[in-house]
Design an enzyme around this catalytic site. Sequence first.
Site, PDB file in Angstrom:
ATOM      1  N   GLU A 296      -6.182 -10.643  -1.120  1.00  0.00           N
ATOM      2  CA  GLU A 296      -6.787 -10.489   0.100  1.00  0.00           C
ATOM      3  C   GLU A 296      -8.697 -10.364   0.080  1.00  0.00           C
ATOM      4  OE1 GLU A 296      -5.489  -7.358   2.628  1.00  0.00           O
ATOM      5  OE2 GLU A 296      -3.475  -7.737   1.931  1.00  0.00           O
TER       6      GLU A 296
ATOM      7  N   GLU B 213       0.778  -1.239  -0.034  1.00  0.00           N
ATOM      8  CA  GLU B 213      -0.013  -0.018  -0.030  1.00  0.00           C
ATOM      9  C   GLU B 213       1.048   1.391   0.116  1.00  0.00           C
ATOM     10  OE1 GLU B 213      -2.868  -0.438   3.213  1.00  0.00           O
ATOM     11  OE2 GLU B 213      -3.566  -2.397   2.576  1.00  0.00           O
TER      12      GLU B 213
HETATM   13  O1  9MR Z   1      -7.042  -8.137   8.814  1.00  0.00           O
HETATM   14  C1  9MR Z   1      -5.843  -7.471   9.733  1.00  0.00           C
HETATM   15  C2  9MR Z   1      -6.435  -6.860  10.937  1.00  0.00           C
HETATM   16  O2  9MR Z   1      -6.676  -8.063  11.761  1.00  0.00           O
HETATM   17  C3  9MR Z   1      -5.430  -5.850  11.361  1.00  0.00           C
HETATM   18  O3  9MR Z   1      -5.931  -5.445  12.892  1.00  0.00           O
HETATM   19  C4  9MR Z   1      -5.254  -4.863  10.390  1.00  0.00           C
HETATM   20  C5  9MR Z   1      -4.055  -3.753  10.939  1.00  0.00           C
HETATM   21  O4  9MR Z   1      -2.903  -4.405  11.178  1.00  0.00           O
HETATM   22  O5  9MR Z   1      -4.620  -5.428   9.253  1.00  0.00           O
HETATM   23  C6  9MR Z   1      -5.454  -6.324   8.737  1.00  0.00           C
HETATM   24  O6  9MR Z   1      -5.166  -6.709   7.295  1.00  0.00           O
HETATM   25  C7  9MR Z   1      -5.034  -5.645   6.510  1.00  0.00           C
HETATM   26  C8  9MR Z   1      -3.650  -6.178   5.678  1.00  0.00           C
HETATM   27  O7  9MR Z   1      -2.440  -6.379   6.537  1.00  0.00           O
HETATM   28  C9  9MR Z   1      -3.225  -5.175   4.494  1.00  0.00           C
HETATM   29  N1  9MR Z   1      -4.454  -4.833   3.773  1.00  0.00           N
HETATM   30  C10 9MR Z   1      -5.776  -4.532   4.365  1.00  0.00           C
HETATM   31  C11 9MR Z   1      -5.944  -5.961   5.449  1.00  0.00           C
HETATM   32  C12 9MR Z   1      -7.415  -5.559   6.081  1.00  0.00           C
HETATM   33  O8  9MR Z   1      -7.298  -4.329   6.644  1.00  0.00           O
END
Ligand code: 9MR
Length: 335
Positions: free
Chosen positions: A239, A133
């Site tokens: 994802e 990102e």
């Molecule tokens: O699913 C993840 C959630 O449990 C965490 O709190 C969050 C912050 O670290 O990240 C979520 O996963 C993200 C991923 O790392 C990057 N793309 C978006 C995902 C959903 O927010």
Amino acid sequence: MVALKDFFASDFLLGAAFDGPIPDRLNPAEQALFLQQFNTLTAENCLKPGRVQPEEGRFTFQDADTLADFARTHHLHMVGHTLLWHNNCPEWFFKDGEKQASRELVLKRLRAHIHAVVGRYKGTIAGWDVCNEVIADNEKYLRPSHWLETIGDDFVAQAFRFAHEADPNVLLHYNDYDNENPIKRDKTLRLLRSLREAGCRVDAVGLQGHFLLDKVPFGDVEDAIEIYAREGYQVMITELDLDVLPFVGPEAEITQPLSPEQLAPLLLRQAEQYAKLFSLFRKHRDKITRVTFWNPHDGRSWRNNWPTKGRTNHPLLFDRELRPKAAFYAVTGSS
Ligand code: 9MR
């Protein structure tokens, strides 16, 4: 019931993200579902820098080691997520006492972090989301971040270089959301070309695929798959989920679960839209190497807490009781 990994065996790897075979992350029944259905797993959180190196030089690999053992034991294609992100990254990376750290110091720390983490899972982790990102959502090119501020524009190239050094055999992915959107896609292509000119190896572009019901940008997704592949990259859907609840405005403040009558038509539309997505992915099976859901079933989805906390969401192919949903049957053409 047919297994997704078998149904799509000649098309692409099929996976889900979770954090470990430990009861508060995945209990034995959930693990059994995972192993029955999927052949690739992504570390949802346990490899993020804030989790593995909360303080400089203090590495906490316990959860990631457990996940890696699970992957090794069951011969799963394991994806590391992620080495560099603006989120979930401790402040110490960017500080030198009270001052902002110099470019040299931040680069030294980034290199040490990448070597330690990638090096530890050499031979187990098959691919890394090296950077996550980094493209801006607004008119800017790169997202403002401490990485950009302290290192400068080449921070992405440096991260890819360090990851390649640490494991020349691991796949290196660039991962982002909305990167099927033509504006963000063009900025991504600019980034990828600059990385190529800088001599960096990038193997795959990850399209996260966090979609909303009735708003799946099918045309943009297909164009993006074709365009990234034409540039020479593997495409990975990294994802995937399909949120069925209102996402913006006061309607998004949902604290009560939907009634079965409210839910039924939404799940039917979700099934149709998932089926259309998978037939698109199948059509481009020569370009797509992996499709990963963000979590194995509805009860474990991050969507239950985003954009508001305490929702009961239904974004995946399996429900909270681990039963296949209409979307599962639509995607696999079974009943
Ligand atoms: O699913 C993840 C959630 O449990 C965490 O709190 C969050 C912050 O670290 O990240 C979520 O996963 C993200 C991923 O790392 C990057 N793309 C978006 C995902 C959903 O927010």
